[in-house]
Design a protein around this motif. Structure first.
Motif, PDB file in Angstrom:
ATOM      1  N   TRP A 254      27.917 -17.163 -15.831  1.00  0.00           N
ATOM      2  CA  TRP A 254      27.621 -17.733 -14.309  1.00  0.00           C
ATOM      3  C   TRP A 254      28.946 -18.037 -13.422  1.00  0.00           C
ATOM      4  CZ3 TRP A 254      22.815 -16.082 -12.406  1.00  0.00           C
ATOM      5  CH2 TRP A 254      21.943 -15.627 -13.535  1.00  0.00           C
ATOM      6  N   LEU A 255      28.917 -17.556 -12.368  1.00  0.00           N
ATOM      7  CA  LEU A 255      29.983 -17.940 -11.618  1.00  0.00           C
ATOM      8  C   LEU A 255      29.462 -18.486 -10.401  1.00  0.00           C
ATOM      9  CD1 LEU A 255      32.554 -14.852 -12.206  1.00  0.00           C
ATOM     10  CD2 LEU A 255      32.484 -17.108 -13.510  1.00  0.00           C
ATOM     11  N   ILE A 256      30.201 -19.466  -9.658  1.00  0.00           N
ATOM     12  CA  ILE A 256      30.044 -19.906  -8.268  1.00  0.00           C
ATOM     13  C   ILE A 256      30.836 -19.153  -7.659  1.00  0.00           C
ATOM     14  CG2 ILE A 256      29.792 -21.976  -6.791  1.00  0.00           C
ATOM     15  CD1 ILE A 256      27.649 -22.002  -9.160  1.00  0.00           C
TER      16      ILE A 256
ATOM     17  N   ILE B  25      26.594 -19.014  -3.810  1.00  0.00           N
ATOM     18  CA  ILE B  25      25.746 -18.099  -4.735  1.00  0.00           C
ATOM     19  C   ILE B  25      26.124 -18.515  -5.993  1.00  0.00           C
ATOM     20  CG2 ILE B  25      25.143 -16.367  -3.109  1.00  0.00           C
ATOM     21  CD1 ILE B  25      27.042 -14.461  -4.771  1.00  0.00           C
ATOM     22  N   GLU B  26      25.282 -18.488  -7.063  1.00  0.00           N
ATOM     23  CA  GLU B  26      25.613 -18.695  -8.608  1.00  0.00           C
ATOM     24  C   GLU B  26      25.205 -17.144  -9.244  1.00  0.00           C
ATOM     25  OE1 GLU B  26      24.456 -21.543 -12.284  1.00  0.00           O
ATOM     26  OE2 GLU B  26      23.160 -21.463 -10.639  1.00  0.00           O
ATOM     27  N   TYR B  27      26.181 -16.531  -9.625  1.00  0.00           N
ATOM     28  CA  TYR B  27      26.288 -15.201  -9.859  1.00  0.00           C
ATOM     29  C   TYR B  27      26.472 -14.705 -11.262  1.00  0.00           C
ATOM     30  CZ  TYR B  27      26.561  -9.819  -8.925  1.00  0.00           C
ATOM     31  OH  TYR B  27      26.326  -8.801  -9.144  1.00  0.00           O
ATOM     32  N   TYR B  28      25.713 -13.960 -11.937  1.00  0.00           N
ATOM     33  CA  TYR B  28      25.679 -13.512 -13.350  1.00  0.00           C
ATOM     34  C   TYR B  28      26.783 -12.192 -13.348  1.00  0.00           C
ATOM     35  CZ  TYR B  28      24.913 -11.933 -17.934  1.00  0.00           C
ATOM     36  OH  TYR B  28      25.097 -11.552 -19.474  1.00  0.00           O
ATOM     37  N   THR B  29      27.718 -12.263 -14.058  1.00  0.00           N
ATOM     38  CA  THR B  29      28.678 -11.236 -14.287  1.00  0.00           C
ATOM     39  C   THR B  29      28.575 -10.619 -15.778  1.00  0.00           C
ATOM     40  OG1 THR B  29      30.455 -12.615 -15.025  1.00  0.00           O
ATOM     41  CG2 THR B  29      30.379 -11.954 -12.875  1.00  0.00           C
ATOM     42  N   PRO B  30      27.733  -9.395 -16.019  1.00  0.00           N
ATOM     43  CA  PRO B  30      27.560  -8.853 -17.211  1.00  0.00           C
ATOM     44  C   PRO B  30      28.640  -8.457 -18.217  1.00  0.00           C
ATOM     45  CG  PRO B  30      26.500  -7.875 -15.536  1.00  0.00           C
ATOM     46  CD  PRO B  30      27.405  -8.700 -14.745  1.00  0.00           C
ATOM     47  N   ILE B  31      29.907  -8.381 -17.508  1.00  0.00           N
ATOM     48  CA  ILE B  31      31.180  -8.174 -18.364  1.00  0.00           C
ATOM     49  C   ILE B  31      31.443  -9.488 -19.205  1.00  0.00           C
ATOM     50  CG2 ILE B  31      33.605  -7.512 -18.385  1.00  0.00           C
ATOM     51  CD1 ILE B  31      33.046  -5.790 -15.814  1.00  0.00           C
ATOM     52  N   ASN B  32      31.645 -10.513 -18.547  1.00  0.00           N
ATOM     53  CA  ASN B  32      31.833 -11.919 -19.032  1.00  0.00           C
ATOM     54  C   ASN B  32      30.607 -12.479 -19.508  1.00  0.00           C
ATOM     55  OD1 ASN B  32      34.642 -11.408 -18.389  1.00  0.00           O
ATOM     56  ND2 ASN B  32      34.265 -12.401 -16.371  1.00  0.00           N
ATOM     57  N   LYS B  33      29.382 -11.960 -19.276  1.00  0.00           N
ATOM     58  CA  LYS B  33      28.234 -12.762 -19.775  1.00  0.00           C
ATOM     59  C   LYS B  33      28.273 -14.109 -19.478  1.00  0.00           C
ATOM     60  CE  LYS B  33      27.422  -9.735 -23.502  1.00  0.00           C
ATOM     61  NZ  LYS B  33      27.039  -9.439 -25.121  1.00  0.00           N
TER      62      LYS B  33
ATOM     63  N   CYS C 187      34.312 -11.915  -0.926  1.00  0.00           N
ATOM     64  CA  CYS C 187      34.194 -13.017  -1.883  1.00  0.00           C
ATOM     65  C   CYS C 187      35.531 -13.926  -1.492  1.00  0.00           C
ATOM     66  CB  CYS C 187      34.492 -12.569  -3.293  1.00  0.00           C
ATOM     67  SG  CYS C 187      34.700 -13.842  -4.653  1.00  0.00           S
ATOM     68  N   ASP C 188      35.209 -15.112  -1.382  1.00  0.00           N
ATOM     69  CA  ASP C 188      36.254 -16.020  -0.780  1.00  0.00           C
ATOM     70  C   ASP C 188      37.320 -16.514  -2.230  1.00  0.00           C
ATOM     71  OD1 ASP C 188      37.149 -17.817   0.983  1.00  0.00           O
ATOM     72  OD2 ASP C 188      36.532 -19.660  -0.097  1.00  0.00           O
ATOM     73  N   VAL C 189      36.803 -15.964  -3.320  1.00  0.00           N
ATOM     74  CA  VAL C 189      37.600 -16.249  -4.421  1.00  0.00           C
ATOM     75  C   VAL C 189      38.770 -15.211  -4.756  1.00  0.00           C
ATOM     76  CG1 VAL C 189      38.035 -16.535  -7.179  1.00  0.00           C
ATOM     77  CG2 VAL C 189      36.118 -17.943  -5.748  1.00  0.00           C
TER      78      VAL C 189
ATOM     79  N   ARG D  78      21.399 -16.343  -9.046  1.00  0.00           N
ATOM     80  CA  ARG D  78      20.229 -17.170  -9.463  1.00  0.00           C
ATOM     81  C   ARG D  78      20.054 -18.284  -8.648  1.00  0.00           C
ATOM     82  NH1 ARG D  78      21.570 -19.980 -15.342  1.00  0.00           N
ATOM     83  NH2 ARG D  78      23.377 -20.762 -14.498  1.00  0.00           N
ATOM     84  N   THR D  79      20.910 -18.805  -7.884  1.00  0.00           N
ATOM     85  CA  THR D  79      20.793 -19.777  -6.757  1.00  0.00           C
ATOM     86  C   THR D  79      21.508 -19.371  -5.636  1.00  0.00           C
ATOM     87  OG1 THR D  79      22.711 -21.198  -7.606  1.00  0.00           O
ATOM     88  CG2 THR D  79      20.541 -21.694  -8.503  1.00  0.00           C
ATOM     89  N   CYS D  80      20.918 -19.637  -4.391  1.00  0.00           N
ATOM     90  CA  CYS D  80      21.842 -19.469  -3.441  1.00  0.00           C
ATOM     91  C   CYS D  80      21.642 -20.455  -2.162  1.00  0.00           C
ATOM     92  CB  CYS D  80      20.972 -17.814  -2.537  1.00  0.00           C
ATOM     93  SG  CYS D  80      21.575 -17.130  -1.291  1.00  0.00           S
TER      94      CYS D  80
END
Length: 304
Positions: A157-159, A147-155, A180-182, A195-197
């Motif tokens: 997008w992360l994969i 997934i491509e995910y938005y994190t509001p704290i850092n503003k 979460c694999d990370v 945003r994407t999956c």
């Protein structure tokens, strides 16, 4: 649609779509579904083309009562508020099919104009089309997602490569519990921030599934007790609410009820006490009483 075709002369796709307030694509899909169900629909091409049902065909008509129609309509409205995106078209189509199949119900339609339902406390962005279906597919097959995910704290997008475990809806939002694999830990993701999956063929490791179930059991057992004294009149109003439905009553008098609640957020109880300050007293734990006291002091400095 069967009702329309059996009570009208030949209707083309455009007319059916106009009456049912759906897209022509939906009409073609439904015509194909009815044909697979052995409903004898005759298709005509050309200027006067359209669809008819063989006049010799007989179908069992199901007539819904006013109350049954209301229940179905309200359930569909509630379903639309779940904000899945991928199911919106189906819900709208089903709603119009239901209303048209039941014919003219003027009384119930008048009543429905004056009924609304609001279950949201959070108003998320619309979920990107296709995300919900992919999450469901991932849970069905116990496979991973990229997934491509938005994190509001850092503003930003992360994969993330995640292992979906549990999908749930709360206060207007869809959430996905996943490893979460990370981070190498369980995280909760809001679906409207994806945003994407992409579906992956890699299976979810069984140790992650087992670990998730174990932690759920531990969370269910290890809970904090909060003791409250509630005015008897307020108790009668809310005794079936989630907040105290499973509470243990310690003392009951004509004026108040003393009880303990479990597995409830301390912040939630504090807010409950603020809103009903004349009718609710927090008796324990001391840490929660201190939390309320500090909040009151902060409010005094700001407003008094």
């Amino acid at each position: 649609m069967i009702y329309l075709l059996s009570h009208n002369k030949r209707l083309n796709c455009s007319k059916l779509a106009e009456i049912l307030e759906v897209s022509p694509r939906t009409i073609y899909r439904d015509i194909d579904a009815l044909s697979q169900m052995k409903v004898p629909i005759i298709s005509y091409e050309g200027v006067d083309g359209g669809y008819e049902i063989d006049k010799s065909y007989f179908f069992q008509s199901v007539k819904l009562t006013d109350k049954e129609l209301m229940v179905m309509k309200l359930l569909l409205d509630l379903g639309y508020q779940l904000n899945t995106t991928d199911m919106d078209d189906d819900i709208i189509t089903l709603k119009h099919k239901l209303l048209n199949a039941c014919g003219d119900q003027p009384n119930i339609k008048k009543a429905l104009k004056h009924i609304t339902m609001e279950v949201q406390h959070i108003y998320p962005q619309k979920i990107v089309k296709g995300i919900f279906n992919k999450v469901i597919k991932s849970l069905e097959n116990e496979t991973m997602l990229l997934i491509e995910y938005y994190t509001p704290i850092n503003k930003s997008w992360l994969i993330r490569k995640i292992y979906p475990l549990h999908l749930f809806y709360s206060e207007g939002c869809w959430y996905l519990d996943a490893y979460c694999d990370v981070r190498k830990a369980k995280r909760t993701f809001r679906l409207d921030r994806i945003r994407t999956c992409k579906l992956l063929s890699e299976n979810i490791p069984q140790e992650y599934l087992q670990s998730y179930e174990i932690h759920k059991m531990i969370d269910d057992v290890t809970v904090t007790e909060i003791t409250l004294e509630i005015d008897e009149r307020l108790y009668e109003q809310i005794k079936d609410d989630d907040i105290i439905r499973d509470a243990d009553i310690i003392i009951s008098t004509k004026s108040s009820i003393t009880l303990t609640v479990k597995n409830i957020s301390a912040e939630y109880i504090a807010m409950f006490a603020y809103r009903n300050v004349d009718m609710v007293t927090i008796l324990s734990p001391e840490s929660l009483i201190q939390l309320v006291q500090n909040k009151i002091k902060s409010m005094q400095k700001k407003y008094l």
